[in-house]
Design an enzyme around this catalytic site. Sequence first.
Site, PDB file in Angstrom:
ATOM      1  N   HIS A  10      -4.419  13.824   1.285  1.00 32.18           N
ATOM      2  CA  HIS A  10      -4.622  12.940   2.439  1.00 32.18           C
ATOM      3  C   HIS A  10      -3.403  13.013   3.363  1.00 32.18           C
ATOM      4  O   HIS A  10      -3.543  13.170   4.586  1.00 32.18           O
ATOM      5  CB  HIS A  10      -4.858  11.505   1.965  1.00 32.18           C
ATOM      6  CG  HIS A  10      -4.847  10.482   3.070  1.00 32.18           C
ATOM      7  ND1 HIS A  10      -5.894  10.330   3.956  1.00 32.18           N
ATOM      8  CD2 HIS A  10      -3.902   9.576   3.445  1.00 32.18           C
ATOM      9  CE1 HIS A  10      -5.601   9.356   4.823  1.00 32.18           C
ATOM     10  NE2 HIS A  10      -4.407   8.891   4.537  1.00 32.18           N
TER      11      HIS A  10
ATOM     12  N   GLN B 117      -3.957   2.122  15.401  1.00 31.39           N
ATOM     13  CA  GLN B 117      -2.888   2.671  14.566  1.00 31.39           C
ATOM     14  C   GLN B 117      -2.069   3.721  15.321  1.00 31.39           C
ATOM     15  O   GLN B 117      -0.840   3.718  15.279  1.00 31.39           O
ATOM     16  CB  GLN B 117      -3.506   3.291  13.312  1.00 31.39           C
ATOM     17  CG  GLN B 117      -2.499   3.774  12.271  1.00 31.39           C
ATOM     18  CD  GLN B 117      -3.183   4.366  11.035  1.00 31.39           C
ATOM     19  OE1 GLN B 117      -4.407   4.379  10.923  1.00 31.39           O
ATOM     20  NE2 GLN B 117      -2.391   4.855  10.098  1.00 31.39           N
TER      21      GLN B 117
ATOM     22  N   GLU C 194     -10.638   3.726   3.915  1.00 34.84           N
ATOM     23  CA  GLU C 194      -9.770   4.549   3.077  1.00 34.84           C
ATOM     24  C   GLU C 194     -10.123   4.285   1.629  1.00 34.84           C
ATOM     25  O   GLU C 194     -10.106   3.143   1.166  1.00 34.84           O
ATOM     26  CB  GLU C 194      -8.282   4.256   3.349  1.00 34.84           C
ATOM     27  CG  GLU C 194      -7.841   4.744   4.725  1.00 34.84           C
ATOM     28  CD  GLU C 194      -6.332   4.737   4.926  1.00 34.84           C
ATOM     29  OE1 GLU C 194      -5.627   3.982   4.213  1.00 34.84           O
ATOM     30  OE2 GLU C 194      -5.860   5.480   5.805  1.00 34.84           O
TER      31      GLU C 194
ATOM     32  N   GLU D 181     -10.209  12.247   8.161  1.00 36.27           N
ATOM     33  CA  GLU D 181     -10.132  13.604   7.621  1.00 36.27           C
ATOM     34  C   GLU D 181     -11.464  14.329   7.758  1.00 36.27           C
ATOM     35  O   GLU D 181     -11.508  15.491   8.148  1.00 36.27           O
ATOM     36  CB  GLU D 181      -9.730  13.548   6.143  1.00 36.27           C
ATOM     37  CG  GLU D 181      -8.330  13.020   5.920  1.00 36.27           C
ATOM     38  CD  GLU D 181      -8.090  12.630   4.472  1.00 36.27           C
ATOM     39  OE1 GLU D 181      -8.274  11.435   4.133  1.00 36.27           O
ATOM     40  OE2 GLU D 181      -7.746  13.524   3.669  1.00 36.27           O
TER      41      GLU D 181
ATOM     42  N   ASP E 290      -9.094   0.275   2.200  1.00 33.97           N
ATOM     43  CA  ASP E 290      -8.098  -0.125   3.206  1.00 33.97           C
ATOM     44  C   ASP E 290      -8.684   0.190   4.588  1.00 33.97           C
ATOM     45  O   ASP E 290      -8.396   1.224   5.180  1.00 33.97           O
ATOM     46  CB  ASP E 290      -6.803   0.660   2.945  1.00 33.97           C
ATOM     47  CG  ASP E 290      -5.740   0.387   3.992  1.00 33.97           C
ATOM     48  OD1 ASP E 290      -5.820  -0.658   4.668  1.00 33.97           O
ATOM     49  OD2 ASP E 290      -4.829   1.226   4.136  1.00 33.97           O
TER      50      ASP E 290
ATOM     51  N   GLU F 173      -9.360   4.138  -2.027  1.00 36.64           N
ATOM     52  CA  GLU F 173      -8.121   3.988  -2.800  1.00 36.64           C
ATOM     53  C   GLU F 173      -8.405   3.299  -4.126  1.00 36.64           C
ATOM     54  O   GLU F 173      -9.448   2.667  -4.305  1.00 36.64           O
ATOM     55  CB  GLU F 173      -7.097   3.120  -2.041  1.00 36.64           C
ATOM     56  CG  GLU F 173      -6.771   3.603  -0.641  1.00 36.64           C
ATOM     57  CD  GLU F 173      -5.540   2.912  -0.034  1.00 36.64           C
ATOM     58  OE1 GLU F 173      -4.776   2.280  -0.799  1.00 36.64           O
ATOM     59  OE2 GLU F 173      -5.360   3.020   1.185  1.00 36.64           O
TER      60      GLU F 173
ATOM     61  N   LYS G 202      -4.251  -2.251  10.169  1.00 31.60           N
ATOM     62  CA  LYS G 202      -4.558  -2.268   8.741  1.00 31.60           C
ATOM     63  C   LYS G 202      -4.776  -3.673   8.188  1.00 31.60           C
ATOM     64  O   LYS G 202      -5.401  -3.820   7.148  1.00 31.60           O
ATOM     65  CB  LYS G 202      -3.382  -1.651   7.970  1.00 31.60           C
ATOM     66  CG  LYS G 202      -3.101  -0.203   8.307  1.00 31.60           C
ATOM     67  CD  LYS G 202      -4.068   0.695   7.581  1.00 31.60           C
ATOM     68  CE  LYS G 202      -3.627   2.148   7.630  1.00 31.60           C
ATOM     69  NZ  LYS G 202      -4.490   2.984   6.801  1.00 31.60           N
TER      70      LYS G 202
ATOM     71  N   ASP H 120       0.841  -1.191   0.000  1.00 32.70           N
ATOM     72  CA  ASP H 120       0.000   0.000   0.000  1.00 32.70           C
ATOM     73  C   ASP H 120       0.879   1.245   0.000  1.00 32.70           C
ATOM     74  O   ASP H 120       1.804   1.345   0.804  1.00 32.70           O
ATOM     75  CB  ASP H 120      -0.924   0.006   1.223  1.00 32.70           C
ATOM     76  CG  ASP H 120      -2.100   0.956   1.043  1.00 32.70           C
ATOM     77  OD1 ASP H 120      -2.403   1.342  -0.109  1.00 32.70           O
ATOM     78  OD2 ASP H 120      -2.726   1.322   2.057  1.00 32.70           O
TER      79      ASP H 120
ATOM     80  N   ARG I  32      -8.151   3.317  13.646  1.00 34.23           N
ATOM     81  CA  ARG I  32      -7.319   4.491  13.948  1.00 34.23           C
ATOM     82  C   ARG I  32      -6.766   4.497  15.366  1.00 34.23           C
ATOM     83  O   ARG I  32      -5.665   5.017  15.599  1.00 34.23           O
ATOM     84  CB  ARG I  32      -8.137   5.772  13.713  1.00 34.23           C
ATOM     85  CG  ARG I  32      -8.639   5.956  12.298  1.00 34.23           C
ATOM     86  CD  ARG I  32      -7.525   6.000  11.292  1.00 34.23           C
ATOM     87  NE  ARG I  32      -8.044   6.234   9.943  1.00 34.23           N
ATOM     88  CZ  ARG I  32      -7.315   6.100   8.839  1.00 34.23           C
ATOM     89  NH1 ARG I  32      -6.052   5.716   8.917  1.00 34.23           N
ATOM     90  NH2 ARG I  32      -7.859   6.330   7.663  1.00 34.23           N
TER      91      ARG I  32
ATOM     92  N   THR J   4      -8.772  -5.985   3.885  1.00 34.50           N
ATOM     93  CA  THR J   4      -8.720  -5.017   2.785  1.00 34.50           C
ATOM     94  C   THR J   4      -9.717  -5.509   1.746  1.00 34.50           C
ATOM     95  O   THR J   4      -9.665  -6.674   1.350  1.00 34.50           O
ATOM     96  CB  THR J   4      -7.301  -4.969   2.159  1.00 34.50           C
ATOM     97  OG1 THR J   4      -6.354  -4.672   3.185  1.00 34.50           O
ATOM     98  CG2 THR J   4      -7.222  -3.914   1.063  1.00 34.50           C
TER      99      THR J   4
END
Length: 431
Positions: A137, A243, A202, A378, A236, A204, A256, A130, A240, A260
């Site tokens: 971002h 993380q 996420e 975000e 993804d 992507e 993560k 990834d 958080r 996926t």
Amino acid sequence: MILIDETHDAARRSWVDSANGHPDFPVQNLPLGVFAGANGPRIGVAIGDLIADVRGLAESGLLDDRWLPALTQSTLNAWFAGGPEDCRALRRLLSDLLSGEAQRAAVEPHLVRMPDATMHLPCAIGDYTDFYVGIHHANNVGKQFRPDQPLLPNYKYVPIGYHGRASSVRVSGEPVVRPKGQRKPPDADVPDYGPCRRLDYELELGMFVGRGNALGDAIPIGQAAEHIAGYCLLNDWSARDLQAWEYQPLGPFLAKNFLTSISPWVVTPDALAPFRRPMSPRPKGDPAPLPYLSDATDSSNGGLGIQLEATLLTRKMRAAGLPPHVLSRGEAAAAMYWSAAQIVAHHASNGCNLQPGDLIGTGTLSTADADGLGSLLEISQGGKTPMLLPSGETRSFLDDGDEMLMSARCAANGAVPIGFGSVSGIVTAAR
Ligand code: CA
């Protein structure tokens, strides 16, 4: 090499009625995937609301017999290993078969209704990497941790990436079991172990490696695009809170790799040819890419004119019959600081061998404005500004029962629009 040929002709129509005007799969797209047939997984191509059984077509002698060994596999790895010339030739043949009337009677028995089919992963994914090429971002997230220096000094020289986990890549529809892990809120002295409280998505793009490179050999930037067999949507899923506590000093790990999700259809570079754009110009003062990442052709058409969309449907919204709420809309080309070719060239630049069927994520693709933010981290600014949904609910991160759905479309003057289909997943309680 970007070729526009008769397969892109906007006047070309399919005798499969649902393909004409189909938002995702007109005859100008022809993405490949793997679906469950009567005798297990087989390679197919999406056409309107139907799937044409490519294996069946090959075994009936309607394609090139040299391709039989690769097209009768239960994954696309062997086919992708054959490289772009064969992919282009197959596209031309399929386009002719599905638009011309000559072979219609021979092809029709090999069509399957898409809603009746179960989709599989397109490839046996040996490795998943990834990247982090979405500069807005990277800026938005960086600001939350380092207001004075959101982007670290390497960002504009190195396409940043990390090795992900291939075993937990699943096709759209896989339930998202809320992961458990170590959580340490800023005001706690020590962590505890329990269900993730800040579950995120996420938005992507994924790309599948076609022809690989030998261990020790680099892939020159000018040839890198030819090593990409196709593109899909990629979510993804990210924990958080896990993380924030675990990521230093070696980067993402358990936050993560619990899941996926990818969309099942692989949209080929040939299908995307009419939707290429120049790369977004680098802001004034940014360094030029180092020579091994620099290519004039790639700068002029390495941008992907793909409009991405992410939506959220909560349990309450579903029960009330409300439509999914749009979280973000934006173009990949506007989000990517590094191109797909630069990603591939960089990945192999030290001699790391990429293999057919490997999956590479771009990283979260957010645009510069608030309408195109590709993660809740975000949108809610790390949980500080929860968003209000049409149901009256608020969200900073995902609740159990929430469904995330991502889709993508391409449009350009003179071209028939195409799409990617979708990738979705519903969050279920931790277990
Ligand atoms: Ca990511």
